[in-house]
Scaffold this motif. Structure first.
Motif, PDB file in Angstrom:
ATOM      1  N   ARG A  21      26.468  10.318  18.168  1.00  0.00           N
ATOM      2  CA  ARG A  21      26.053   8.930  18.405  1.00  0.00           C
ATOM      3  C   ARG A  21      26.435   8.502  19.825  1.00  0.00           C
ATOM      4  O   ARG A  21      27.552   8.740  20.273  1.00  0.00           O
ATOM      5  CB  ARG A  21      26.735   8.010  17.390  1.00  0.00           C
ATOM      6  N   ASP A  58      28.041   2.657  22.632  1.00  0.00           N
ATOM      7  CA  ASP A  58      27.312   1.401  22.798  1.00  0.00           C
ATOM      8  C   ASP A  58      27.390   0.892  24.232  1.00  0.00           C
ATOM      9  O   ASP A  58      26.425   0.316  24.754  1.00  0.00           O
ATOM     10  CB  ASP A  58      27.856   0.341  21.839  1.00  0.00           C
ATOM     11  N   LEU A  65      24.949  10.501  14.694  1.00  0.00           N
ATOM     12  CA  LEU A  65      23.701   9.845  15.063  1.00  0.00           C
ATOM     13  C   LEU A  65      22.882   9.626  13.790  1.00  0.00           C
ATOM     14  O   LEU A  65      22.535  10.581  13.105  1.00  0.00           O
ATOM     15  CB  LEU A  65      22.939  10.736  16.047  1.00  0.00           C
ATOM     16  N   ASN A  66      22.600   8.377  13.472  1.00  0.00           N
ATOM     17  CA  ASN A  66      21.781   8.111  12.279  1.00  0.00           C
ATOM     18  C   ASN A  66      20.507   7.329  12.603  1.00  0.00           C
ATOM     19  O   ASN A  66      19.835   6.832  11.707  1.00  0.00           O
ATOM     20  CB  ASN A  66      22.594   7.382  11.200  1.00  0.00           C
ATOM     21  N   ASP A  67      20.171   7.245  13.886  1.00  0.00           N
ATOM     22  CA  ASP A  67      18.916   6.623  14.330  1.00  0.00           C
ATOM     23  C   ASP A  67      17.844   7.718  14.349  1.00  0.00           C
ATOM     24  O   ASP A  67      17.884   8.622  15.192  1.00  0.00           O
ATOM     25  CB  ASP A  67      19.113   6.032  15.721  1.00  0.00           C
ATOM     26  N   GLU A 108      14.736   7.828  15.310  1.00  0.00           N
ATOM     27  CA  GLU A 108      13.919   7.948  16.517  1.00  0.00           C
ATOM     28  C   GLU A 108      14.701   8.605  17.649  1.00  0.00           C
ATOM     29  O   GLU A 108      14.177   9.451  18.382  1.00  0.00           O
ATOM     30  CB  GLU A 108      13.407   6.558  16.937  1.00  0.00           C
ATOM     31  N   ASP A 109      15.960   8.213  17.799  1.00  0.00           N
ATOM     32  CA  ASP A 109      16.824   8.840  18.809  1.00  0.00           C
ATOM     33  C   ASP A 109      16.986  10.328  18.498  1.00  0.00           C
ATOM     34  O   ASP A 109      16.932  11.179  19.388  1.00  0.00           O
ATOM     35  CB  ASP A 109      18.183   8.131  18.823  1.00  0.00           C
ATOM     36  N   GLN A 110      17.156  10.658  17.211  1.00  0.00           N
ATOM     37  CA  GLN A 110      17.314  12.057  16.827  1.00  0.00           C
ATOM     38  C   GLN A 110      16.064  12.858  17.150  1.00  0.00           C
ATOM     39  O   GLN A 110      16.147  13.991  17.644  1.00  0.00           O
ATOM     40  CB  GLN A 110      17.647  12.169  15.341  1.00  0.00           C
ATOM     41  N   CYS A 118      14.933  14.532  10.071  1.00  0.00           N
ATOM     42  CA  CYS A 118      14.567  13.207  10.580  1.00  0.00           C
ATOM     43  C   CYS A 118      14.032  12.322   9.461  1.00  0.00           C
ATOM     44  O   CYS A 118      14.320  11.115   9.404  1.00  0.00           O
ATOM     45  CB  CYS A 118      13.529  13.335  11.693  1.00  0.00           C
ATOM     46  N   LEU A 162      16.874  10.926   7.560  1.00  0.00           N
ATOM     47  CA  LEU A 162      17.490   9.793   8.270  1.00  0.00           C
ATOM     48  C   LEU A 162      16.678   8.522   8.086  1.00  0.00           C
ATOM     49  O   LEU A 162      17.233   7.410   8.053  1.00  0.00           O
ATOM     50  CB  LEU A 162      17.626  10.111   9.759  1.00  0.00           C
ATOM     51  N   GLU A 163      15.363   8.664   7.949  1.00  0.00           N
ATOM     52  CA  GLU A 163      14.508   7.482   7.765  1.00  0.00           C
ATOM     53  C   GLU A 163      14.768   6.809   6.421  1.00  0.00           C
ATOM     54  O   GLU A 163      14.478   5.614   6.245  1.00  0.00           O
ATOM     55  CB  GLU A 163      13.031   7.876   7.893  1.00  0.00           C
ATOM     56  N   GLY A 169      17.696   6.374   5.449  1.00  0.00           N
ATOM     57  CA  GLY A 169      18.909   5.615   5.719  1.00  0.00           C
ATOM     58  C   GLY A 169      20.181   6.397   5.460  1.00  0.00           C
ATOM     59  O   GLY A 169      20.600   6.533   4.305  1.00  0.00           O
TER      60      GLY A 169
END
Length: 545
Positions: A432, A435, A460-462, A464-466, A492, A495-496, A498
């Motif tokens: 991650r 910030d 990292l749990n976003d 799109e970033d992944q 991915c 992750l979507e 959640g």
């Protein structure tokens, strides 16, 4: 006696028979003699009380009496073990046996056992396994011994053990014949007992914190979990190319999505890389993930886990650890452990290597400054090693990562464990981002005596970033990079659905065992490390009795 032995060896050589072959032939004749006397040289009908030898070995000589003064019904011990030394004199003899890391002397006399047992006794030699039952006493020389009132030859060894003076010292032979290594060097078995205690402690620690131990696939259809070169295999029925797992990370994080909010796995991983003191292609790792936690939480958990293991296994906070190939250092493990950033460690390493005109710390987040320093010092000149890495680096984070590995890691403090924090995101594709500084990630590695033993980060749990980071990995692979990850769309997609905020970590069990046992090579703490196929009969190189 020594001259007679040499004469026999010369005679054997003249006839084209090696010393080992001659000894083995004699042992096989003894096996045949035993069978003709209706004595099984590979018996399995003698009951051993497995704690008896350790109990007997722990009793002080001053608590025992001589054979003539023994009481009428003394305590009887039933022991078994391998004969590691033998002394005979006529109708009696002493065998020293080893079992469970403990040793005990066994006294055998013809008058105390049956005729068949005495026949077996006469055929018994160093290397054989025996069973004996009887009380303890003190010999005339003040030595403790078990008086055998029942004696059995349990296993007749056909190959002779190496001669004691020369022993088994060649590292290649020791790794290849680990079974013999442990016989000749009993402290080697203690290493693996310590390793087992470490794994047991880790399991108790994780279980007590509510973590669930799981098993995830060893064969993957994609390369993932870490940036490394994989081993390739094939599933014939499915006609699929598969990869031995580099790390279980992506499967364990899928379980966070599914609701197992604290999970861990203790298992083997495989990386198709070179061999070194710290690297073996097959190794064991603890990997765990904790929902609703940050890498700061794992710093505290890691410190508690490792200090607890050290105190239980070693019994003290300060002890000597290997440092490099020859040196050693006394390390103080008492908490709290120190921290240093990747940039701080890199600059300190550059100073120790004698570089001049090093920019101030606050200027190192400027890529132009970093490139100027690299060029001015000729660090990118050449076509291999660091120079090649720096040439191929196309962004600030990769340049910093290469400089840290080359100059920072080897110059970290060695007298205390240290957490290295603030890694560049470019070398941390699953971590991650911070910030307040997206060029860095919430990640740490823990080093002990200059050796990295753990890697952790806030996950990292976003999705799109992944995806963007997976795409960058593919771009690097297309440019020829060997150590990259594949694009994992199913991960991915998971992750979507959640994944909760989480932190995860991997700790190398082999390297941690090296520290606890004072070993310099990872091969010393792996029972059967990978070796090239034997070129010939390696056993012929052993020094025989």
């Amino acid at each position: 006696m020594a001259q007679d032995s040499k004469k026999k060896n010369r005679q054997g050589s003249k006839k084209g028979i090696s010393a080992e072959d001659r000894i083995m032939a004699e042992k096989k004749r003894k096996v045949q003699d035993l069978r003709e006397a209706s004595i099984n040289p590979y018996a399995n009908d003698f009951t051993v009380n497995h704690e008896d030898l350790a109990r007997a070995a722990a009793i002080p000589e001053e608590d025992l009496c001589g054979e003539a003064e023994m009481k009428e019904e003394p305590e009887v011990f039933r022991v078994g073990g391998r004969v590691i030394s033998a002394a005979r004199f006529g109708k009696a003899g002493f065998f020293k046996v080893r079992h469970g890391g403990k040793e005990l002397q066994v006294y055998v006399r013809k008058d105390n056992i049956t005729p068949d047992e005495f026949k077996a006794f006469k055929k018994c030699e160093v290397g054989d396994h025996i069973g004996a039952c009887g009380p303890l006493f003190v010999t005339q020389k003040g030595k403790k011994a078990l008086k055998a009132e029942e004696f059995r030859l349990l296993t007749k060894a056909l190959r002779p053990l190496p001669e004691k003076f020369h022993g088994l010292k060649d590292p290649e032979l020791r790794y290849r014949m680990r079974y013999l290594d442990m016989v000749m060097n009993p402290e080697v078995a203690d290493v693996f007992r310590t390793r087992a205690k470490l794994v047991s402690y880790i399991r108790r620690f994780m279980d007590n914190l509510g973590f669930v131990e799981v098993e995830t696939p060893m064969m993957h259809s994609l390369v993932g979990g870490a940036a490394a070169r994989p081993f390739v295999t094939r599933h014939n029925a499915l006609n699929m190319e598969l990869f031995m797992r580099i790390a279980p990370e992506l499967y364990l994080k899928r379980l966070l999505v599914g609701g197992l909010e604290r999970v861990y796995e203790l298992g083997r991983c495989f990386r198709n890389e070179g061999l070194s003191r710290r690297h073996n292609p097959e190794f064991t790792m603890l990997e765990f993930y904790m929902a609703y936690a940050t890498y700061e939480d794992l710093i505290e958990l890691t410190q508690e886990l490792l200090v607890g293991a050290i105190r239980e296994i070693v019994g003290k906070d300060r002890f000597v650890c290997p440092l490099g190939e020859k040196d050693e250092v006394e390390v103080d493990f008492a908490p709290p452990w120190s921290r240093i950033t990747v940039l701080e460690a890199t600059l300190e390493g550059l100073r120790k290597h004698g570089f001049d005109n090093i920019p101030e710390l606050e200027r190192w987040d400027d890529d132009a400054v970093v490139k100027e320093f690299i060029t001015a010092n000729g660090l990118d000149e050449g076509d291999s090693g660091l120079a090649l890495e720096l040439k191929e680096a196309d962004e600030w984070g990769k340049r910093i990562g290469a400089l840290f590995e080359a100059f920072g890691e080897d110059n970290l403090p060695v007298d205390r464990p240290v957490f290295v924090v603030d890694y560049p995101s470019a070398v941390s594709p699953l971590s991650r981002r911070k910030d307040d500084d997206p060029k860095l990630v919430d990640r740490f590695e823990v080093f002990v005596a200059g050796q990295e033993i753990g890697n952790a980060f806030s996950e990292l749990n976003d999705p799109e970033d992944q995806r963007e980071r997976f795409v960058k990995q593919i771009e690097q692979k297309n440019k020829g990079a060997a150590e990259t990850m594949d694009y994992d769309e199913d991960y991915c997609r998971a992750l979507e659905f959640g994944m909760p905020p989480a932190a995860g970590e991997g700790i190398g069990i082999d390297r941690l065992t090296m520290i606890l046992c004072g070993r310099r090579s990872i091969r010393d703490v792996i029972l059967f490390p990978l070796l090239r196929p034997e070129s010939g009969d390696e056993s012929k190189e052993l020094d025989q009795e």
